[in-house]
Write an enzyme that holds these catalytic residues in place. Structure first.
Site, PDB file in Angstrom:
ATOM      1  N   CYS A 115      21.983  79.686  53.055  1.00  6.47           N
ATOM      2  CA  CYS A 115      20.994  78.602  52.940  1.00  6.47           C
ATOM      3  C   CYS A 115      20.217  78.372  54.232  1.00  6.47           C
ATOM      4  O   CYS A 115      19.186  77.703  54.214  1.00  6.47           O
ATOM      5  CB  CYS A 115      21.671  77.305  52.516  1.00  6.47           C
ATOM      6  SG  CYS A 115      22.516  77.462  50.942  1.00  6.47           S
ATOM      7  N   HIS A 257      17.415  71.197  54.502  1.00 10.47           N
ATOM      8  CA  HIS A 257      17.948  71.923  53.355  1.00 10.47           C
ATOM      9  C   HIS A 257      18.325  70.910  52.278  1.00 10.47           C
ATOM     10  O   HIS A 257      18.758  69.799  52.595  1.00 10.47           O
ATOM     11  CB  HIS A 257      19.172  72.728  53.816  1.00 10.47           C
ATOM     12  CG  HIS A 257      19.885  73.410  52.696  1.00 10.47           C
ATOM     13  ND1 HIS A 257      19.221  74.147  51.737  1.00 10.47           N
ATOM     14  CD2 HIS A 257      21.207  73.457  52.368  1.00 10.47           C
ATOM     15  CE1 HIS A 257      20.106  74.627  50.878  1.00 10.47           C
ATOM     16  NE2 HIS A 257      21.313  74.214  51.235  1.00 10.47           N
ATOM     17  N   ASN A 287      19.554  72.746  44.459  1.00 13.09           N
ATOM     18  CA  ASN A 287      19.743  73.548  45.674  1.00 13.09           C
ATOM     19  C   ASN A 287      19.254  74.970  45.410  1.00 13.09           C
ATOM     20  O   ASN A 287      19.902  75.724  44.682  1.00 13.09           O
ATOM     21  CB  ASN A 287      21.229  73.521  46.048  1.00 13.09           C
ATOM     22  CG  ASN A 287      21.537  74.295  47.323  1.00 13.09           C
ATOM     23  OD1 ASN A 287      20.686  75.031  47.836  1.00 13.09           O
ATOM     24  ND2 ASN A 287      22.744  74.149  47.824  1.00 13.09           N
TER      25      ASN A 287
END
Ligand code: UT7
Length: 330
Positions: A115, A257, A287
């Site tokens: 990520c 994020h 996500n």
């Protein structure tokens, strides 16, 4: 050699048309809208169609970013794709994007930092521009997470979505009001087993057993990851603004994020920031791993949240563990 300033000159994003809501998920696994919303902030996620892949979505976001920067395909010197869900082990997804967009002068490479991949890629691009080697670099985050999650595991399947975001990072004159100011990258490899896709690599190649044991799907210890995410994202953001003498109230927007609204809100509280300073769009996209930050930047631009000279922080945390933050002037 005199360092060259770099700034974002174009943005783009792509989200698949198909939307899966929390209510839709109630029909697939033992979950409910109230749990997902209150624990994560997620309401919907976009899911790639059968004919869409990480490279097709990356190419669409990249095409928009090049156009938005007012550039032509031949102006791009390098394509970097951050992804943990590449089309295949090799060739790199960046090669597929280069071919799709017909970028005749571009080098191609994928970056693997889960990520945090976009922040790592962006940092490499800023460095290559900074030493005067390249003028325009296409930096993309793209993920088809839906093909790497176990749709029978409620602990993970409700959390992820598919999408792509892209920016063009360009060399700019020394007197430009916009620039990448500073970067922090970090990690802790001892946390690798907390968030992993166990099989399919050289350690555990695909066999009937690995498939039967569902080892080709993402596994996560959510609680352990949550704590490290809050701590590391808070620490590096604080360090980055402190060492550049940027008071917290001068930061226009943090684009973090998007793993969990509660993570970003905890980071915001620890940094003593207002809600308006912390960008969130997890409710719409969930996500999307390496794609969350470039989607966030493109989304913030569309919403008119950024103007020339604003201080912006991009901050990521992900599997590895990896983390990273960028301070820039928009
Ligand atoms: O992008 C990379 C980085 N990723 C992250 O940063 C993710 C970090 N982790 C998280 O965001 C959170 O830890 C989760 C959202 C994954 C989980 O939230 P939590 O508040 O830590 O919940 P939990 O794991 O402690 O689970 C609480 C309960 C459990 O039930 P029991 O054992 O208390 O009876 C779970 O079984 O919630 C249950 N649960 C669910 N219930 C309904 C877990 N998933 C679900 C679900 N629907 N989808």
């Amino acid at each position: 050699m005199k360092p060259v300033k770099a700034q974002i000159t174009g943005t783009g994003m792509y989200a698949p048309e198909k939307v899966l809501t929390n209510v839709d998920l109630e029909k697939i696994v033992d979950t409910n809208d109230e749990w997902i919303t209150s624990r994560t902030g997620i309401k919907r996620r976009h899911i790639a169609a059968d004919d869409e892949t990480t490279s097709t979505m990356a190419a669409e976001a990249g095409r928009q970013a090049i156009e938005n920067a007012g550039l032509k395909p031949e102006d791009i010197d390098l394509v970097l794709v951050a992804s943990l869900s590449p089309d295949m082990m090799f060739p790199a997804t960046a090669c597929l994007v280069q071919d799709k967009l017909k970028l005749p002068n571009a080098g191609t490479v994928d970056v693997s930092a889960a990520c945090s991949g976009f922040v790592y890629s962006f940092s490499m691009a800023a460095g290559l521009i900074g030493i005067g080697l390249y003028k325009n670099i296409l930096v993309i985050g793209s993920e088809v997470m839906s093909r790497f999650i176990d749709w029978t595991d409620r602990n993970t399947c409700v959390l992820f979505g598919d999408g792509a975001g892209a920016v063009v990072l360009s060399a700019v004159p020394g007197d430009s009001p916009s620039e990448v100011i500073d970067i922090i990258l970090g990690g802790d490899g001892s946390g690798g087993d907390q968030l992993t896709l166990p099989a399919g690599g050289s350690k555990s190649p695909a066999t009937h057993e690995t498939v039967d044991q569902k080892l080709h799907y993402l596994k996560m210890n959510g609680n352990g990851v949550f704590k490290v995410a809050v701590r590391s994202m808070t620490d590096i953001t604080q360090k980055l603004i402190d060492r550049n003498n940027v008071p917290v109230e001068k930061v226009k927007l943090v684009v973090p994020h998007q793993a969990n609204f509660r993570i970003n809100d905890a980071v915001r509280e620890r940094l003593h920031m207002t809600e308006a300073q912390m960008f969130n769009n997890i409710f719409e996209y969930a996500n999307t791993s390496g794609a969350t930050i470039p989607i966030g930047i493109a989304d913030a631009v569309k919403q008119g949240l950024l103007k020339r000279g604003d201080y912006v922080v991009m901050v990521a945390f992900g599997g590895g563990f990896t983390w990273g933050a960028v301070l820039l002037k928009w």
